[in-house]
Enzyme design. Structure first.
Site, PDB file in Angstrom:
ATOM      1  N   SER A   1       0.814  -1.213   0.000  1.00  0.00           N
ATOM      2  CA  SER A   1       0.000   0.000   0.000  1.00  0.00           C
ATOM      3  C   SER A   1       0.849   1.266   0.000  1.00  0.00           C
ATOM      4  O   SER A   1       1.638   1.494  -0.911  1.00  0.00           O
ATOM      5  CB  SER A   1      -0.958  -0.038   1.202  1.00  0.00           C
ATOM      6  OG  SER A   1      -1.894   0.986   1.152  1.00  0.00           O
TER       7      SER A   1
ATOM      8  N   ASP B   1      -2.430   6.107  -3.413  1.00  0.00           N
ATOM      9  CA  ASP B   1      -1.267   5.487  -2.784  1.00  0.00           C
ATOM     10  C   ASP B   1      -0.798   4.334  -3.671  1.00  0.00           C
ATOM     11  O   ASP B   1      -1.291   4.156  -4.784  1.00  0.00           O
ATOM     12  CB  ASP B   1      -1.595   5.018  -1.366  1.00  0.00           C
ATOM     13  CG  ASP B   1      -2.747   4.021  -1.328  1.00  0.00           C
ATOM     14  OD1 ASP B   1      -3.513   3.963  -2.305  1.00  0.00           O
ATOM     15  OD2 ASP B   1      -2.891   3.300  -0.327  1.00  0.00           O
TER      16      ASP B   1
ATOM     17  N   ASP C   1      -1.137   1.108  -3.891  1.00  0.00           N
ATOM     18  CA  ASP C   1      -2.041   0.101  -4.450  1.00  0.00           C
ATOM     19  C   ASP C   1      -3.388   0.687  -4.838  1.00  0.00           C
ATOM     20  O   ASP C   1      -4.292  -0.042  -5.232  1.00  0.00           O
ATOM     21  CB  ASP C   1      -2.223  -1.066  -3.481  1.00  0.00           C
ATOM     22  CG  ASP C   1      -3.015  -0.701  -2.234  1.00  0.00           C
ATOM     23  OD1 ASP C   1      -3.041   0.502  -1.874  1.00  0.00           O
ATOM     24  OD2 ASP C   1      -3.582  -1.615  -1.599  1.00  0.00           O
TER      25      ASP C   1
ATOM     26  N   ASP D   1      -5.942   2.038  -3.269  1.00  0.00           N
ATOM     27  CA  ASP D   1      -7.205   1.884  -2.558  1.00  0.00           C
ATOM     28  C   ASP D   1      -7.561   3.160  -1.795  1.00  0.00           C
ATOM     29  O   ASP D   1      -8.600   3.218  -1.145  1.00  0.00           O
ATOM     30  CB  ASP D   1      -7.196   0.672  -1.620  1.00  0.00           C
ATOM     31  CG  ASP D   1      -6.168   0.756  -0.501  1.00  0.00           C
ATOM     32  OD1 ASP D   1      -5.354   1.693  -0.500  1.00  0.00           O
ATOM     33  OD2 ASP D   1      -6.180  -0.131   0.380  1.00  0.00           O
TER      34      ASP D   1
END
Length: 452
Positions: free
Chosen positions: A104, A246, A248, A250
């Protein structure tokens, strides 16, 4: 063995904490726990596997794929795609499980493994515990049945995943984005191709930064944890606003046309009003956490929208939404869940829906975000204390009561123990930052004295 799973999967320094051996073993265990029902139903179980661009994701992906295939699971390898894309494809393709390799917003040396169950849903604690139990049994030598011959899993590169996910994103929009100029900061992460493509297909003029991942530069002074470059670029290009993800993707944070940050609470406020106007804000309720800004709560009350607050963590927001059938929830950090279109936080979807609201209303993002006044919020971490006593020490209770009386209805106090470190977090909101700082520092001193 200490619990491997944290609040969002298994995470650590790649090739140190998170090794190829661990990734392979966890994948075999996950196959046994999450895919066994599929085998009992008489079909070969299938897994969707994706990753962010970290260099370590290459060898970890190989280990995960090997573990799954060795357990008799067919693998659809989707390559570099956002976490919510893997969740969506797991559900859309009817897969038995999904696996995402990402840490992340963490720095490049870290990586992580996140599993999704059928339908693309995050795992409940009991499923994670079962995976850990099976992993430990295998690790300590308990034999497991290994398929041979035609029973081993087959591995396919599912290149259609990119277009299928982008089409899903664009199809979720209530209107097009023609006439908008948007800057996208992709954090050199998993959405570096997806997000610009989706915004462009929806009609926006797109300027991209942080969209050249090389495996080493993910989250490096860019993305949702470093907004300075996005702010400057929005102003330089005269854009309507900017969106930051960010690693990833999400999460989604925004910057208005003047370069001012629009955080997750403000995004939730804008989307809550948009969904209610469309008749899609079920029970006229939005879900936040105990860290949601008091200004957000006050704004929702003023607009006749109920705010349900959960513990910190998007998984707790999601649990509340699913249990009660709510449509919208999220965190100040930019995890926003729109349950009609996603099973997890989706930063690209959030940015698109925010842009759609700007386009539909013809109002500037700063104007829309002005529905709430963000009250000054100060957080102090008090380390090296007995955090377990924070809720029972009488001197702390007395200090909190005194602070709450001083702040009145325009402020609040929240003391909570860290889930991972020996510290207590002291959060104070007030009408001005000086008052918030004074009260927070006073309470931090009391916590240190009482629990140190």
């Amino acid at each position: 063995m200490g619990r491997l799973f944290g609040t969002d999967g298994v995470r650590g320094v790649a090739n140190a904490d998170l090794t190829a051996e661990l990734a392979l073993g966890l994948s075999v265990a996950a196959a046994h726990v999450l895919a066994e029902a599929g085998t009992f139903e008489g079909h070969r179980p299938t897994a969707v596997v994706g990753r962010d661009p970290r260099a370590s994701g290459e060898f970890l992906e190989a280990a995960v794929v090997a573990g799954l295939a060795s357990a008799g699971v067919d693998v659809l390898r989707v390559g570099v795609l956002p976490t919510p894309a893997v969740a969506h494809l797991t559900g859309a393709l009817g897969a038995d499980l999904g696996v995402m390799l990402s840490a992340s917003h963490n720095a490049m040396p870290d990586n992580g493994i996140k599993f999704f169950a059928r339908g693309g849903h995050k795992l409940a604690d009991e499923l994670e515990d079962r995976i850990e139990t099976v992993y430990e049994q295998h690790r300590t030598g308990e034999p497991w049945t290994r398929p041979t011959g035609a029973g081993v899993g087959r591995v396919t590169d599912y290149t259609e995943g990119f277009d299928r996910y982008v089409n899903h994103l664009v199809g979720a929009l209530p209107n097009r984005l023609d006439g908008l100029k948007v800057v996208l900061d992709e954090a050199h992460g998993a959405a570096s191709r997806v997000s610009p493509e989706a915004f462009a297909r929806a009609g926006a003029e797109v300027v991209t930064i942080g969209a050249d991942p090389d495996g080493l530069n993910i989250n490096d002074n860019c993305g949702s944890t470093h907004l300075d470059l996005l702010k400057a670029t929005v102003v330089e290009h005269g854009a309507d606003f900017g969106i930051a993800h960010d690693g990833d993707a999400d999460r989604c944070l925004a910057v208005d046309g003047a370069g001012e940050e629009v955080d997750g609470d403000q995004i939730l406020a804008v989307l809550a009003l948009a969904l209610r106007e469309a008749g899609k804000l079920r029970k006229d309720t939005v879900v936040g956490t105990v860290m949601s800004n008091l200004g957000f709560k006050m704004a929702m009350e003023r607009e006749g929208i109920e705010l349900v607050q959960t513990a910190v963590g998007d998984r707790y927001v999601l649990e509340s939404m699913k249990a009660e059938g709510y449509a919208l929830g999220g965190e100040q950090s930019g995890h926003v869940i729109v349950l009609d279109h996603a099973t997890t936080g989706d930063g690209t979807l959030t940015g698109l829906l925010l842009a759609a609201r700007v386009a539909a209303t013809g109002r500037a993002l700063a104007d829309l975000a002005g529905v709430m006044q963000r009250l000054p919020q100060l957080l102090i971490n008090v380390p090296d204390v007995d955090k377990s006593r924070v809720g029972t020490a009488p001197e702390i209770a007395a200090a909190v009561a005194e602070a709450e009386a001083e702040l009145g209805s325009t402020g609040r106090v929240l003391l909570r123990q860290s889930g991972t470190e020996p510290l207590v977090r002291v959060m104070v909101e007030a009408a001005d930052i000086d008052q918030a700082r004074a009260v927070a520092e006073r309470l931090a001193d009391v916590v240190k004295s009482a629990l140190g």
